[in-house]
Design an enzyme around this catalytic site. Structure first.
Site, PDB file in Angstrom:
ATOM      1  N   SER A  27       0.835  -1.203   0.000  1.00 51.47           N
ATOM      2  CA  SER A  27       0.000   0.000   0.000  1.00 51.47           C
ATOM      3  C   SER A  27       0.873   1.259   0.000  1.00 51.47           C
ATOM      4  O   SER A  27       1.743   1.394  -0.851  1.00 51.47           O
ATOM      5  CB  SER A  27      -0.959  -0.035   1.203  1.00 51.47           C
ATOM      6  OG  SER A  27      -1.966   0.924   1.064  1.00 51.47           O
ATOM      7  N   ASP A  48      -8.798  -6.108  -4.861  1.00 50.37           N
ATOM      8  CA  ASP A  48      -8.446  -4.948  -4.029  1.00 50.37           C
ATOM      9  C   ASP A  48      -9.529  -3.879  -4.181  1.00 50.37           C
ATOM     10  O   ASP A  48      -9.879  -3.497  -5.298  1.00 50.37           O
ATOM     11  CB  ASP A  48      -7.085  -4.391  -4.486  1.00 50.37           C
ATOM     12  CG  ASP A  48      -6.494  -3.398  -3.499  1.00 50.37           C
ATOM     13  OD1 ASP A  48      -7.255  -2.540  -2.985  1.00 50.37           O
ATOM     14  OD2 ASP A  48      -5.277  -3.448  -3.246  1.00 50.37           O
ATOM     15  N   HIS A 105      -7.219  -5.705  -0.278  1.00 49.31           N
ATOM     16  CA  HIS A 105      -6.114  -4.753  -0.217  1.00 49.31           C
ATOM     17  C   HIS A 105      -5.062  -5.192   0.799  1.00 49.31           C
ATOM     18  O   HIS A 105      -5.306  -5.138   2.001  1.00 49.31           O
ATOM     19  CB  HIS A 105      -6.628  -3.364   0.137  1.00 49.31           C
ATOM     20  CG  HIS A 105      -5.546  -2.331   0.128  1.00 49.31           C
ATOM     21  ND1 HIS A 105      -4.781  -2.076  -0.984  1.00 49.31           N
ATOM     22  CD2 HIS A 105      -5.074  -1.522   1.098  1.00 49.31           C
ATOM     23  CE1 HIS A 105      -3.891  -1.151  -0.700  1.00 49.31           C
ATOM     24  NE2 HIS A 105      -4.047  -0.797   0.557  1.00 49.31           N
TER      25      HIS A 105
END
Ligand SMILES: *[C@@H]1O[C@H](CO)[C@@H](O)[C@H](O)[C@H]1NC(C)=O
Ligand SMILES: *[C@@H]1O[C@H](CO)[C@@H](O)[C@H](O)[C@H]1NC(C)=O
Ligand SMILES: *[C@@H]1O[C@H](CO)[C@@H](O)[C@H](O)[C@H]1NC(C)=O
Ligand SMILES: *[C@@H]1O[C@H](CO)[C@@H](O)[C@H](O)[C@H]1NC(C)=O
Ligand SMILES: *[C@@H]1O[C@H](CO)[C@@H](O)[C@H](O)[C@H]1NC(C)=O
Ligand SMILES: *[C@@H]1O[C@H](CO)[C@@H](O)[C@H](O)[C@H]1NC(C)=O
Ligand SMILES: *[C@@H]1O[C@H](CO)[C@@H](O)[C@H](O)[C@H]1NC(C)=O
Ligand SMILES: *[C@@H]1O[C@H](CO)[C@@H](O)[C@H](O)[C@H]1NC(C)=O
Ligand SMILES: *[C@@H]1O[C@H](CO)[C@@H](O)[C@H](O)[C@H]1NC(C)=O
Ligand SMILES: [Ca+2]
Length: 588
Positions: free
Chosen positions: A208, A455, A501
């Site tokens: 991320s 995601d 995610h």
């Protein structure tokens, strides 16, 4: 960007003198403030930085352990020295805190690992550091100079309304990580008495925002890294952050604010309908591309949905925003309007002339950004401003807060304008999509880049686009397949079936997750074991612990008689690519 050890000859002699001694030493011998201070790099070994010798702290942690279902590393037990210290930038009255976990000398394997954060954090708690120590690496983290390890960049970004703290912006953008690794690598050499000629392998691991931080280093300081395991990077920053508001503007434009349960029902039906398209009925949509090509979401219209009233922060609620999260009972049938919202979100941002501006989430990914909020006074679901998207606009575009109170007057064209103006403004800091990786490649670097195919926070196609940018910029004269093959020698992209995610997906529990990336990377870098498929493990559900393999992009998984093959399917590949004809510049 230059540095020289204060006295390289003396350092080398000293290194030889205690090289054997240190590996024989115990953690108790070396994990002291005195030992650490006397083995720090020279206080001014990086131009413009002064290490604060008096700030050093150390403590021994024995038999720390990690669980078998951790996301980024397997189960392990290890002991380490937790060393922290501070430094300042000359000419600035600041303080940057850095933290290193140093393995027991008998377990040290000539490795260094930098770790990153998430959201606006450059350090997301200690959860990334075990991944280094368990493999005999010194693992490092920084607070970016934002005030403390628990202070995020956003809290330090605004000096006053209208005035950003540009040092914070640059530290968050890439500087803090460069400093962390430079200091960390020299500290590692000194601490374990490594001879100058001994290779110290240097790695990065993060997901991320931590993934963006990793790319920020590889793009700028290619020769500093031997390998990186990078997940779902939040790069192409101004597009990525602004696109969080796109789903909100879809609901606003269509004038329909779906109850979360209605969108959840659409996802559940999509998963059921698309599960088998990959050839294996396992509850996992491993081919979101086939789902997009062959599933007509209109078939969900009219299906009944029901969700009980809830006060917990369960599935379907905004997970990244503070505040009460109670929702009433939701009972209804899926409307044509909700399906229209779903289709528009998946299509991605287009301007009012119908030109494509950005990409979006895959079919079967959660509609997290669509989330509406319940108004108990009117009994209606209303527009909610996405937290991350709103924060980017308030903090970095309007520069006067950390959230956006409303989206009045905001249209698809406003989002486009924000994306493009941000591309200019943050080109040298947060954008992080420079596609020429020649220095990294020439220095022999290797990257494992992965992204959950479901995601719901950073579109999977964002990673595909970057890989494609690197391929087309670095291998302009090769065909697509030849360029892909050339890239596979040093930069590999893997789309993780069903994954969310930077983690597993509760809606597709049988999906794999590449938990052992760092081990795979180490084997590639140090033993030349080039991955063909990516090693992964089922981390939840009835098959927990089972091994799986993930196909490398652009190949896609397809099961034939229970056996997975990685196939080349041009029609599927094409669904991942967008022509941004609404943006007058290349968007890498
Ligand atoms: C750590 O584990 C080792 C091996 O199991 C054991 O001998 C030792 O006592 C443990 N140390 C602590 C502090 O728990
Ligand atoms: C590492 O040291 C810092 C500074 O003393 C401390 O705040 C932190 O809790 C320590 N972490 C561990 C795991 O011991
Ligand atoms: C910016 O302005 C807002 C609204 O007037 C105010 O609440 C806030 O405290 C100001 N922020 C700073 C950093 O000055
Ligand atoms: C969607 O599926 C999940 C898990 O299978 C289930 O818990 C949830 O209730 C379903 N939601 C709806 C709206 O049917
Ligand atoms: C949902 O609404 C339908 C139609 O009004 C009703 O028949 C059904 O019992 C309701 N279900 C629940 C669980 O409240
Ligand atoms: C922040 O700045 C924007 C653009 O200048 C302005 O429209 C908005 O009212 C400001 N918000 C606050 C809280 O001051
Ligand atoms: C926006 O930020 C202000 C000040 O930090 C806070 O009081 C308010 O609750 C925030 N609003 C939302 C919707 O998060
Ligand atoms: C691609 O081909 C052109 C024309 O032959 C040549 O000038 C260029 O250097 C080549 N580029 C690369 C990266 O090989
Ligand atoms: C691959 O994953 C399995 C568990 O799924 C694990 O046992 C094995 O050690 C991993 N291989 C590597 C090279 O990390
Ligand atoms: Ca399946």
């Amino acid at each position: 960007m230059r540095f020289s050890p204060s006295n390289p000859q003396a350092a080398a002699l000293a290194a030889i003198a205690y090289a054997t001694a240190v590996t024989a030493a115990s953690l108790e011998d070396v994990c002291t403030v005195e030992y650490a201070r006397s083995h720090l790099p020279a206080s001014t070994f990086i131009q413009g930085i002064t290490l604060d010798q008096s700030s050093v702290t150390t403590n021994i942690v024995k038999n720390a352990s990690t669980s078998a279902t951790s996301t980024f590393y397997p189960a392990a037990t290890f002991s380490y020295c937790n060393l922290t210290l501070a430094y300042t930038h000359d000419g600035r009255d600041d303080q940057v805190l850095i933290q290193y976990w140093l393995p027991d000398p008998s377990k040290f394997e000539n490795r260094y690992l930098s770790t990153g954060g998430g959201g606006y954090a450059i350090y997301s708690g200690a959860q990334s550091l075990p991944g280094g120590v368990m493999y005999g690496a010194v693992a490092g983290a920084t607070d970016g100079g934002f005030g403390s390890f628990s202070t995020n960049a956003d809290a330090a970004m605004l000096l006053a309304n209208g005035t950003l703290d540009y040092e914070t912006l640059y530290m968050f953008g890439y500087k803090a990580h460069w400093e962390l690794s430079k200091i960390g690598k020299q500290l590692t050499r000194n601490f374990y008495g490594m001879a100058d000629k001994t290779k110290l392998y240097s790695y990065y691991q993060g997901c991320s925002e931590g993934g963006r931080e990793g790319w920020s280093q590889i793009q700028r300081y290619g020769d500093e890294w031997d390998g990186a395991a990078i997940g779902a990077p939040a790069f192409r920053w101004s597009f990525q952050q602004t696109q969080h508001l796109y789903s909100n503007i879809v609901t606003k434009t269509l004038g329909y604010y779906p109850p979360p349960c209605e969108m959840e029902k659409i996802i559940n039906e999509t998963i059921s309908a698309c599960d088998s398209l990959d050839g294996l009925k396992d509850g996992v949509v491993s081919r979101s591309d086939l789902c997009q090509l062959h599933f007509d979401i209109n078939t969900v219209v009219g299906k009944p949905y029901y969700c009980a009233a809830s006060t917990s922060s369960g599935y379907g609620k905004r997970k990244r925003q503070m505040g009460a999260s109670s929702t009433p009972e939701q009972n209804g049938t899926v409307t044509a309007k909700a399906v229209e919202v779903a289709k528009e979100v998946i299509r991605g941002l287009r301007d009012t002339k119908g030109r494509q501006v950005y990409l979006s989430y895959q079919t079967a990914a959660d509609f997290d950004d669509v989330t509406t909020q319940y108004n108990s006074e009117t009994g209606k679901w209303e527009l909610e401003v996405d937290g991350l998207g709103g924060e980017h606009i308030a903090l970095l575009v309007e520069k006067n807060g950390t959230n956006l109170s409303n989206l009045d007057g905001v249209t698809y064209d406003t989002l486009k304008e924000w994306m493009i103006s941000g591309m200019v403004e943050f080109a040298s800091t947060l954008q992080t999509n420079w596609p020429d990786l020649t220095p990294f490649h020439e220095a022999g670097g290797k990257v494992i880049h992965f992204h959950g195919e479901a995601d719901a926070s950073i579109p999977t196609a964002s990673s595909v686009r970057y890989w494609e940018s690197v391929r087309s910029i670095m291998y302009p004269n090769l065909s697509y397949k030849e360029g892909a093959a050339a890239l596979k020698d040093w930069y590999q992209l893997y789309l993780v079936p069903g994954a969310a995610h930077c983690g597993t997906n509760p809606l597709m529990p049988n999906g794999p997750f590449p938990q052992t990336n760092l081990q795979v990377l180490i084997n590639w870098v140090e033993k030349d074991v080039k991955p063909v498929t990516l090693n992964a493990t089922v981390l939840q559900g009835e098959n927990v612990g089972e091994n799986r393999q993930i196909c490398g992009w652009p190949l896609r998984p397809k099961w034939k008689g229970n056996k997975m093959e990685c196939e080349y399917d041009q029609t599927s590949i094409d669904t991942w690519h967008y022509d941004f004809n609404g943006v007058p510049m290349p968007v890498y």
